[in-house]
Write a protein that holds these residues in place. Structure first.
Motif, mmCIF file in Angstrom:
data_model
loop_
_atom_site.group_PDB
_atom_site.id
_atom_site.type_symbol
_atom_site.label_atom_id
_atom_site.label_comp_id
_atom_site.label_asym_id
_atom_site.label_seq_id
_atom_site.Cartn_x
_atom_site.Cartn_y
_atom_site.Cartn_z
ATOM 1 N N THR A 222 97.627 32.612 20.238
ATOM 2 C CA THR A 222 96.292 32.003 20.268
ATOM 3 C C THR A 222 96.126 31.065 21.466
ATOM 4 O O THR A 222 95.027 30.952 22.020
ATOM 5 C CB THR A 222 96.025 31.229 18.969
ATOM 6 O OG1 THR A 222 97.105 30.300 18.734
ATOM 7 C CG2 THR A 222 95.922 32.177 17.783
ATOM 8 N N LYS A 223 97.208 30.402 21.859
ATOM 9 C CA LYS A 223 97.112 29.494 23.007
ATOM 10 C C LYS A 223 96.791 30.288 24.275
ATOM 11 O O LYS A 223 95.914 29.904 25.062
ATOM 12 C CB LYS A 223 98.423 28.731 23.176
ATOM 13 C CG LYS A 223 98.384 27.710 24.301
ATOM 14 C CD LYS A 223 99.691 26.933 24.388
ATOM 15 C CE LYS A 223 99.644 25.913 25.522
ATOM 16 N NZ LYS A 223 100.920 25.150 25.624
ATOM 17 N N ALA A 224 97.489 31.415 24.445
ATOM 18 C CA ALA A 224 97.226 32.257 25.612
ATOM 19 C C ALA A 224 95.840 32.884 25.532
ATOM 20 O O ALA A 224 95.168 33.057 26.553
ATOM 21 C CB ALA A 224 98.291 33.352 25.718
ATOM 22 N N VAL A 226 93.136 31.512 24.138
ATOM 23 C CA VAL A 226 92.152 30.480 24.504
ATOM 24 C C VAL A 226 92.111 30.275 26.009
ATOM 25 O O VAL A 226 91.048 30.048 26.599
ATOM 26 C CB VAL A 226 92.491 29.154 23.787
ATOM 27 C CG1 VAL A 226 91.618 28.013 24.318
ATOM 28 C CG2 VAL A 226 92.306 29.295 22.277
ATOM 29 N N GLN A 227 93.265 30.406 26.656
ATOM 30 C CA GLN A 227 93.344 30.177 28.092
ATOM 31 C C GLN A 227 93.061 31.441 28.916
ATOM 32 O O GLN A 227 93.059 31.389 30.145
ATOM 33 C CB GLN A 227 94.738 29.653 28.455
ATOM 34 C CG GLN A 227 95.047 28.290 27.851
ATOM 35 C CD GLN A 227 96.473 27.844 28.114
ATOM 36 O OE1 GLN A 227 97.309 28.636 28.567
ATOM 37 N NE2 GLN A 227 96.764 26.576 27.842
ATOM 38 N N TYR A 228 92.803 32.564 28.232
ATOM 39 C CA TYR A 228 92.590 33.820 28.956
ATOM 40 C C TYR A 228 91.325 33.715 29.823
ATOM 41 O O TYR A 228 90.277 33.251 29.367
ATOM 42 C CB TYR A 228 92.446 34.982 27.966
ATOM 43 C CG TYR A 228 92.204 36.307 28.648
ATOM 44 C CD1 TYR A 228 93.260 37.048 29.172
ATOM 45 C CD2 TYR A 228 90.907 36.819 28.789
ATOM 46 C CE1 TYR A 228 93.037 38.254 29.817
ATOM 47 C CE2 TYR A 228 90.682 38.031 29.425
ATOM 48 C CZ TYR A 228 91.752 38.736 29.942
ATOM 49 O OH TYR A 228 91.525 39.929 30.582
ATOM 50 N N PRO A 229 91.400 34.174 31.070
ATOM 51 C CA PRO A 229 90.250 34.048 31.988
ATOM 52 C C PRO A 229 89.209 35.165 31.771
ATOM 53 O O PRO A 229 89.147 36.147 32.519
ATOM 54 C CB PRO A 229 90.896 34.176 33.375
ATOM 55 C CG PRO A 229 92.093 35.052 33.142
ATOM 56 C CD PRO A 229 92.594 34.702 31.763
#
Length: 354
Positions: A222-224, A226-229
Motif C-alpha cells: 500500500t505504501k508503494a 500511494v507513492q505510485y506516479p
C-alpha cells in the motif's frame, strides 16, 4: 381433428428458438475469448515497463468496482430490472470468487510454471466430481473421454518441468476447489432464483469489490501504491482494463448460466491454445513439436466435445419439438371439442313459439 398447419408452426418455432439460443451462446463464447485475450495483453502492458503497475489485487478490485458501477448504470437506464438475491448466496459467490483470485495468485507465487499448469488442468475433473456429489450431475463415457483428450492436449502444449512444492500444491488445490465452487454457484443461483446473468452480477459485484479491497490492503504494497506516479496514460489503461473486465465478468455468468461450468472450462482451454498458437505464428516464439502436437490434440478433443454436446442438444430439440407438437394437438382437440359442444347446443335449442 388436429391441424397440421398449427403443428408445423409449433415445430418451426421450436427449431427457431433452438438455433437462436445456439447462436447466442456462440456469441457469448466469442466475446469472452476476445475480452480475456484483450485483458491479458493489457494487464501485461500495465505490469511491464515503463508503467510498472505491479499491484495485482488492487487492479482486480478496480475491475470489480468498474463492473459494479456499470451494472448500476445499466439498471438505472432500464437495461434490466434489479432483483433481490439472498445475502447468504451473495456472500458465497463473493467469497468463492475472491478465494479463487487469491489462491490462484498464491499458486503463481509458490509454484513452478509446470506445476501451476498441472493444477489448472484439474479444474475440469474437480468440477465434475463436485457436480456429482453436489448436484448429482453425471457425464457420459464419451464426454469424459473427450475431456480427457482436451486435458492431455493442453497438458502437452503448456506443461514444462514440474517442480513439486507443498505450499504451492496446497494453494493450487485450494484455488481449484474455490474456482469450481464459484463457477457451479454461478449457474445454480441463476436457476434457483430465476434471474439472468446481468441481475446476478449486479447483485454480487459490490460485495466482491469490497472483499477484493480488503485483500489488496493485506497483500499489496500500500505504501508503494500511494507513492505510485499515476499519470493520464496509466489511469486510462487501468480504466480500460476495467471496462474489458466487465465484459469478462458478464460473459462468464452468461456462458455458465446458459451452458455449464465444464463448457466454460473448455472455452478457457481453447483460449490457452489460441494464445500459444498465435505466439508461435505471429510473435515467432520458439516452440517444440510437443507443444504443437498438444494444441492439435486439444483442438481434436474440443471438436469431439462440441460434437457430443451438439448431439445432446439435437436430442433435446427433438424432444421439445415432439412436446410442442403434442401441445398443439391438444389445443386443436380442445378447440374441436368446444366447436362440437357449440354445434350440439345450437341443434338442441329451438326458438319458442307462442
Amino acid at each position: 381433428m388436429a391441424s397440421e398447419d398449427s403443428v408445423g408452426a409449433a415445430e418451426k418455432r421450436e427449431i427457431g428458438r433452438h438455433w437462436a439460443e445456439s447462436m447466442r451462446n456462440f456469441s457469448y463464447m466469442a466475446l469472452n475469448v476476445f475480452c480475456v485475450v484483450s485483458i491479458v495483453i493489457m494487464n501485461k502492458k500495465l505490469y511491464s515497463e515503463p508503467i510498472n503497475f505491479r499491484f495485482g489485487n488492487t487492479l482486480v478490485c478496480v475491475h470489480f468496482v468498474v463492473t459494479a458501477v456499470l451494472c448500476v448504470v445499466a439498471e438505472r437506464a432500464g437495461v434490466f430490472d434489479g432483483k433481490t438475491v439472498p445475502f447468504g448466496d451473495l456472500m458465497k459467490l463473493a467469497a468463492t470468487q475472491v478465494g479463487s483470485v487469491a489462491f490462484v495468485n498464491f499458486s503463481l507465487l509458490y509454484n513452478s510454471v509446470g506445476l501451476y499448469q498441472v493444477l489448472k488442468l484439474l479444474n475440469i475433473p474437480v468440477i465434475c466430481v463436485m457436480e456429482f456429489f453436489w448436484l448429482a450431475i453425471t457425464y457420459t463415457a464419451d464426454l469424459k473421454l473427450s475431456l480427457f483428450v482436451i486435458l492431455l492436449g493442453v497438458g502437452l502444449a503448456t506443461v514444462t518441468e514440474v517442480e513439486f512444492s507443498l505450499p504451492g500444491f496446497i494453494h493450487g488445490a485450494l484455488a481449484t476447489v474455490a474456482t469450481g465452487a464459484y463457477q457451479i454457484l454461478c449457474g445454480e443461483k441463476q436457476k434457483q432464483h430465476n434471474i439472468n446473468a446481468m441481475q446476478l452480477l449486479h447483485a454480487q459485484a459490490p460485495y466482491t469489490a469490497l472483499m477484493l479491497g480488503a485483500l489488496a490492503l493485506m497483500f499489496d504494497d500500500t505504501k508503494a501504491l500511494v507513492q505510485y506516479p499515476f499519470d493520464t496514460w496509466s489511469v486510462s489503461l487501468i480504466m480500460a482494463t476495467g471496462l474489458i473486465a466487465f465484459g469478462v465478468n458478464l460473459t462468464v455468468f452468461l456462458i455458465i448460466g446458459k451452458t455449464s461450468p465444464v463448457t466454460y472450462q473448455v472455452v478457457g482451454h481453447f483460449k490457452t491454445c489460441a494464445v500459444i498458437f498465435f505466439g508461435f505464428t505471429i510473435l515467432h516464439q520458439p516452440f517444440v513439436w510437443k507443444n504443437l502436437f498438444g494444441i492439435v490434440l486439444a483442438v481434436v478433443g474440443m471438436m469431439w466435445y462440441t460434437y457430443i454436446k451438439h448431439q445432446q442438444s439435437q436430442a433435446r430439440l427433438a424432444l421439445n419439438i415432439e412436446l410442442a407438437r403434442e401441445r398443439e394437438r391438444e389445443r386443436d382437440r380442445e378447440r374441436d371439442r368446444e366447436a362440437a359442444l357449440e354445434a350440439s347446443a345450437s341443434e338442441t335449442i329451438t326458438p319458442h313459439k307462442p
